[in-house]
Enzyme design. Structure first.
Site, PDB file in Angstrom:
ATOM      1  N   ARG A  25      10.537  55.761   6.409  1.00  0.00           N
ATOM      2  CA  ARG A  25       9.274  56.481   6.214  1.00  0.00           C
ATOM      3  C   ARG A  25       9.167  57.726   7.103  1.00  0.00           C
ATOM      4  O   ARG A  25       8.097  58.054   7.596  1.00  0.00           O
ATOM      5  CB  ARG A  25       8.075  55.565   6.488  1.00  0.00           C
ATOM      6  CG  ARG A  25       7.914  54.434   5.496  1.00  0.00           C
ATOM      7  CD  ARG A  25       7.190  54.911   4.237  1.00  0.00           C
ATOM      8  NE  ARG A  25       6.901  53.813   3.346  1.00  0.00           N
ATOM      9  CZ  ARG A  25       5.694  53.287   3.168  1.00  0.00           C
ATOM     10  NH1 ARG A  25       4.659  53.777   3.796  1.00  0.00           N
ATOM     11  NH2 ARG A  25       5.526  52.287   2.349  1.00  0.00           N
ATOM     12  N   ARG A  29       2.715  60.518   6.230  1.00  0.00           N
ATOM     13  CA  ARG A  29       1.406  61.026   6.645  1.00  0.00           C
ATOM     14  C   ARG A  29       1.267  61.364   8.118  1.00  0.00           C
ATOM     15  O   ARG A  29       0.358  62.099   8.493  1.00  0.00           O
ATOM     16  CB  ARG A  29       0.323  60.013   6.243  1.00  0.00           C
ATOM     17  CG  ARG A  29       0.033  60.064   4.753  1.00  0.00           C
ATOM     18  CD  ARG A  29      -0.856  58.916   4.336  1.00  0.00           C
ATOM     19  NE  ARG A  29      -0.142  57.658   4.527  1.00  0.00           N
ATOM     20  CZ  ARG A  29      -0.592  56.473   4.116  1.00  0.00           C
ATOM     21  NH1 ARG A  29      -1.768  56.392   3.535  1.00  0.00           N
ATOM     22  NH2 ARG A  29       0.122  55.389   4.308  1.00  0.00           N
ATOM     23  N   ARG A  38       0.199  67.090   0.850  1.00  0.00           N
ATOM     24  CA  ARG A  38      -0.534  65.942   0.310  1.00  0.00           C
ATOM     25  C   ARG A  38      -1.991  66.285  -0.006  1.00  0.00           C
ATOM     26  O   ARG A  38      -2.571  65.710  -0.927  1.00  0.00           O
ATOM     27  CB  ARG A  38      -0.443  64.802   1.323  1.00  0.00           C
ATOM     28  CG  ARG A  38      -1.123  63.521   0.955  1.00  0.00           C
ATOM     29  CD  ARG A  38      -0.429  62.785  -0.166  1.00  0.00           C
ATOM     30  NE  ARG A  38      -1.058  61.495  -0.362  1.00  0.00           N
ATOM     31  CZ  ARG A  38      -2.213  61.325  -1.003  1.00  0.00           C
ATOM     32  NH1 ARG A  38      -2.835  62.353  -1.542  1.00  0.00           N
ATOM     33  NH2 ARG A  38      -2.737  60.121  -1.119  1.00  0.00           N
ATOM     34  N   ASP A  74       9.086  56.387  -4.100  1.00  0.00           N
ATOM     35  CA  ASP A  74       8.532  55.093  -3.741  1.00  0.00           C
ATOM     36  C   ASP A  74       9.278  54.009  -4.493  1.00  0.00           C
ATOM     37  O   ASP A  74       9.768  54.243  -5.598  1.00  0.00           O
ATOM     38  CB  ASP A  74       7.038  55.007  -4.072  1.00  0.00           C
ATOM     39  CG  ASP A  74       6.401  53.833  -3.345  1.00  0.00           C
ATOM     40  OD1 ASP A  74       6.047  53.985  -2.157  1.00  0.00           O
ATOM     41  OD2 ASP A  74       6.296  52.743  -3.939  1.00  0.00           O
ATOM     42  N   TYR A 151       5.537  42.506  -6.153  1.00  0.00           N
ATOM     43  CA  TYR A 151       4.503  43.443  -6.633  1.00  0.00           C
ATOM     44  C   TYR A 151       4.185  43.208  -8.104  1.00  0.00           C
ATOM     45  O   TYR A 151       3.036  43.279  -8.537  1.00  0.00           O
ATOM     46  CB  TYR A 151       4.949  44.898  -6.433  1.00  0.00           C
ATOM     47  CG  TYR A 151       4.731  45.391  -5.024  1.00  0.00           C
ATOM     48  CD1 TYR A 151       3.455  45.676  -4.552  1.00  0.00           C
ATOM     49  CD2 TYR A 151       5.801  45.564  -4.154  1.00  0.00           C
ATOM     50  CE1 TYR A 151       3.256  46.116  -3.258  1.00  0.00           C
ATOM     51  CE2 TYR A 151       5.615  46.006  -2.854  1.00  0.00           C
ATOM     52  CZ  TYR A 151       4.335  46.290  -2.408  1.00  0.00           C
ATOM     53  OH  TYR A 151       4.148  46.713  -1.122  1.00  0.00           O
TER      54      TYR A 151
HETATM   55  O1  CP3 Z   1      11.318  56.652   4.029  1.00  0.00           O
HETATM   56  C1  CP3 Z   1      10.933  57.709   3.504  1.00  0.00           C
HETATM   57  O2  CP3 Z   1      10.500  58.683   4.148  1.00  0.00           O
HETATM   58  C2  CP3 Z   1      11.062  57.845   1.994  1.00  0.00           C
HETATM   59  C3  CP3 Z   1       9.864  57.612   1.277  1.00  0.00           C
HETATM   60  C4  CP3 Z   1       9.363  56.197   1.058  1.00  0.00           C
HETATM   61  C5  CP3 Z   1       8.016  55.946   0.733  1.00  0.00           C
HETATM   62  N1  CP3 Z   1       7.886  54.638   0.406  1.00  0.00           N
HETATM   63  C6  CP3 Z   1       6.945  56.940   0.734  1.00  0.00           C
HETATM   64  C7  CP3 Z   1       5.537  56.521   0.748  1.00  0.00           C
HETATM   65  C8  CP3 Z   1      10.041  54.982   0.982  1.00  0.00           C
HETATM   66  C9  CP3 Z   1      11.494  54.669   1.286  1.00  0.00           C
HETATM   67  C10 CP3 Z   1       9.094  54.014   0.552  1.00  0.00           C
HETATM   68  C11 CP3 Z   1       9.446  52.622   0.291  1.00  0.00           C
HETATM   69  C12 CP3 Z   1       8.364  51.639   0.067  1.00  0.00           C
HETATM   70  N2  CP3 Z   1       7.222  51.768  -0.662  1.00  0.00           N
HETATM   71  C13 CP3 Z   1       8.422  50.309   0.527  1.00  0.00           C
HETATM   72  C14 CP3 Z   1       9.558  49.730   1.299  1.00  0.00           C
HETATM   73  C15 CP3 Z   1       9.550  50.156   2.715  1.00  0.00           C
HETATM   74  C16 CP3 Z   1       8.493  49.494   3.544  1.00  0.00           C
HETATM   75  O3  CP3 Z   1       7.695  50.228   4.123  1.00  0.00           O
HETATM   76  O4  CP3 Z   1       8.536  48.270   3.618  1.00  0.00           O
HETATM   77  C17 CP3 Z   1       7.251  49.661   0.108  1.00  0.00           C
HETATM   78  C18 CP3 Z   1       6.858  48.240   0.389  1.00  0.00           C
HETATM   79  C19 CP3 Z   1       6.498  50.593  -0.657  1.00  0.00           C
HETATM   80  C20 CP3 Z   1       5.214  50.357  -1.369  1.00  0.00           C
HETATM   81  C21 CP3 Z   1       4.166  51.245  -0.851  1.00  0.00           C
HETATM   82  N3  CP3 Z   1       4.115  52.618  -1.054  1.00  0.00           N
HETATM   83  C22 CP3 Z   1       3.029  50.891  -0.078  1.00  0.00           C
HETATM   84  C23 CP3 Z   1       2.718  49.482   0.399  1.00  0.00           C
HETATM   85  C24 CP3 Z   1       2.309  52.074   0.145  1.00  0.00           C
HETATM   86  C25 CP3 Z   1       0.982  52.221   0.807  1.00  0.00           C
HETATM   87  C26 CP3 Z   1       1.180  52.278   2.272  1.00  0.00           C
HETATM   88  C27 CP3 Z   1       0.001  52.905   2.956  1.00  0.00           C
HETATM   89  O5  CP3 Z   1       0.142  53.037   4.161  1.00  0.00           O
HETATM   90  O6  CP3 Z   1      -0.991  53.270   2.303  1.00  0.00           O
HETATM   91  C28 CP3 Z   1       3.022  53.134  -0.432  1.00  0.00           C
HETATM   92  C29 CP3 Z   1       2.651  54.565  -0.389  1.00  0.00           C
HETATM   93  C30 CP3 Z   1       3.612  55.494   0.265  1.00  0.00           C
HETATM   94  N4  CP3 Z   1       4.959  55.479   0.081  1.00  0.00           N
HETATM   95  C31 CP3 Z   1       3.293  56.604   1.094  1.00  0.00           C
HETATM   96  C32 CP3 Z   1       4.483  57.248   1.392  1.00  0.00           C
HETATM   97  C33 CP3 Z   1       4.677  58.509   2.185  1.00  0.00           C
HETATM   98  C34 CP3 Z   1       1.889  57.019   1.516  1.00  0.00           C
HETATM   99  C35 CP3 Z   1       1.295  57.752   0.368  1.00  0.00           C
HETATM  100  C36 CP3 Z   1       0.223  58.743   0.759  1.00  0.00           C
HETATM  101  O7  CP3 Z   1       0.566  59.876   1.150  1.00  0.00           O
HETATM  102  O8  CP3 Z   1      -0.961  58.402   0.620  1.00  0.00           O
END
Ligand code: CP3
Length: 345
Positions: A25, A29, A38, A74, A151
């Site tokens: 990640r 943000r 964003r 994602d 999910y």
């Molecule tokens: O690592 C990176 O920088 C690449 C981008 C990446 C994102 N999600 C961007 C993201 C990667 C590799 C993921 C994987 C992902 N997504 C996982 C596995 C990794 C982990 O963290 O366990 C999971 C479980 C998800 C599902 C997911 N996507 C969730 C639970 C959320 C919400 C989290 C939150 O804090 O609100 C997301 C959204 C998400 N994915 C964001 C980003 C940058 C935030 C989106 C925003 O800008 O509002």
């Protein structure tokens, strides 16, 4: 480039002049530059617009000096391509349409053609490779079948995984059918990313730690073994297997496959490496919340992780899970500098 990148050499356990570092990640943000993009676009818009996805992928490379880029996307876009509605709500996380709870529901899902149905991801990968010009390698990724299945079955994030386990324990055939379908989708998706230019892959099993070791072995491991055996270009494109909260069954995680095992902070790195064996590389494992501590405390913890890795080749420094969204950006930058300085051989 004839000389292989530091990060790729570490994945293959070759000698390196210092420990490579990237962060799960890393584009997100906590970063001002991300917030600026964003503010004008929704998260899914950013994922689906290759130019924006490429731009955001490069931000941590340019601002932090990490040793690898990870494609901005994602894990859930694959599930959307399988036929489920996907929405992200502010402060709620992902939400999917009609949850899958029966064999009939499983049959409703399709195995997408990644090259076509997720063309925007492939285009983003090609764009990033072009813009990187060989500076650092690009990592492609997918959610692991169990994490994606959770999910699909729950319809959203979960603490107890009540519906996922209910299906596993009461309709094992339907559960296996779902896992098999998702695994096929993941295999095609990862292979398509390699063809588009991904130089390494990471499989995120973020929620697998909710399972008892025996249930992992029975319901998840066979699918993971198929996945790792069917990802092409093995031996050339390393595959990182990140299993979160899986310290109680790390040997099984290792047996499932992967060239690099990613571990969270709940187990000391030396113990994890000893248990998975020194014939695989290891990635991890600073607690992401350590980045809220003062710099000397961060440094103490970074030194500890590096000491536990020892001088053995094959350690990639990372957090034990993703960067928390409220992390001060300067702490993240300081961490990357620190790892580079403290690990110089
Ligand atoms: O690592 C990176 O920088 C690449 C981008 C990446 C994102 N999600 C961007 C993201 C990667 C590799 C993921 C994987 C992902 N997504 C996982 C596995 C990794 C982990 O963290 O366990 C999971 C479980 C998800 C599902 C997911 N996507 C969730 C639970 C959320 C919400 C989290 C939150 O804090 O609100 C997301 C959204 C998400 N994915 C964001 C980003 C940058 C935030 C989106 C925003 O800008 O509002």
């Amino acid at each position: 480039m004839s000389e292989r990148h530091l990060f790729l050499r570490a994945c293959w356990r070759e000698d390196v002049e210092r420990t490579p570092v990237w962060l799960m990640r890393q584009a997100g943000r906590y970063m001002q530059a991300y917030q600026e993009v964003r503010q004008r676009h929704s998260f899914l818009e950013m994922c689906k617009n290759p130019k924006l996805a490429a731009q955001v992928t490069l931000q941590p490379v340019e601002r932090l000096g990490v040793d690898a880029a990870i494609i901005f996307s994602d894990i859930l876009v694959l599930v959307e391509a399988m036929g489920m509605r996907l929405e992200f709500h502010e402060g709620f996380g992902p939400k999917l349409g009609e949850p899958v709870r029966s064999m009939q529901d499983v049959e409703r899902l399709r195995v997408p053609d990644a090259e076509k149905d997720l063309a925007y991801v492939m285009e983003a990968i090609r764009l990033v490779r072009e813009k990187l010009r060989g500076r650092v390698p690009l990592i492609g990724f997918s959610g692991a079948p169990f994490t994606l299945a959770s999910y699909v079955i729950e319809g959203r994030g979960s603490r107890t995984f009540r519906f996922t386990k209910e299906m596993m324990f009461s309709q094992p055939e339907a559960f296996h059918a779902l896992m098999e379908k998702i695994t096929s989708a993941v295999i095609d998706y990862l292979n398509a990313q390699v063809r588009a230019g991904a130089q390494a892959l990471q499989v995120f099993d973020s929620w697998v730690g909710c399972l008892a070791p025996e249930d992992y072995e029975r319901y998840v491991m066979p699918h993971m073994r198929r996945l790792f055996s069917r990802v092409e270009a093995r031996g050339e494109v390393p595959v990182i297997h990140f299993a979160n909260q899986a310290a109680t069954f790390l040997e099984k995680v290792r047996h499932a496959g992967g060239d690099v095992i990613g571990v969270d902070w709940r187990i000391p790195l030396d113990e994890a490496w000893r248990r998975v064996g020194y014939d695989v590389a290891i990635q991890g494992n600073l607690d992401p919340i350590a980045l809220f501590a003062p710099l000397p405390e961060i440094e103490r913890r970074v030194r500890d992780v590096l000491e536990r890795a020892g001088s053995r080749p094959g350690h990639i420094f990372n957090l034990g899970h993703g960067v928390h969204k409220d992390t001060p950006e300067e702490k993240v930058a300081a961490l990357v500098k620190m790892v580079k300085r403290l690990s110089a051989r």
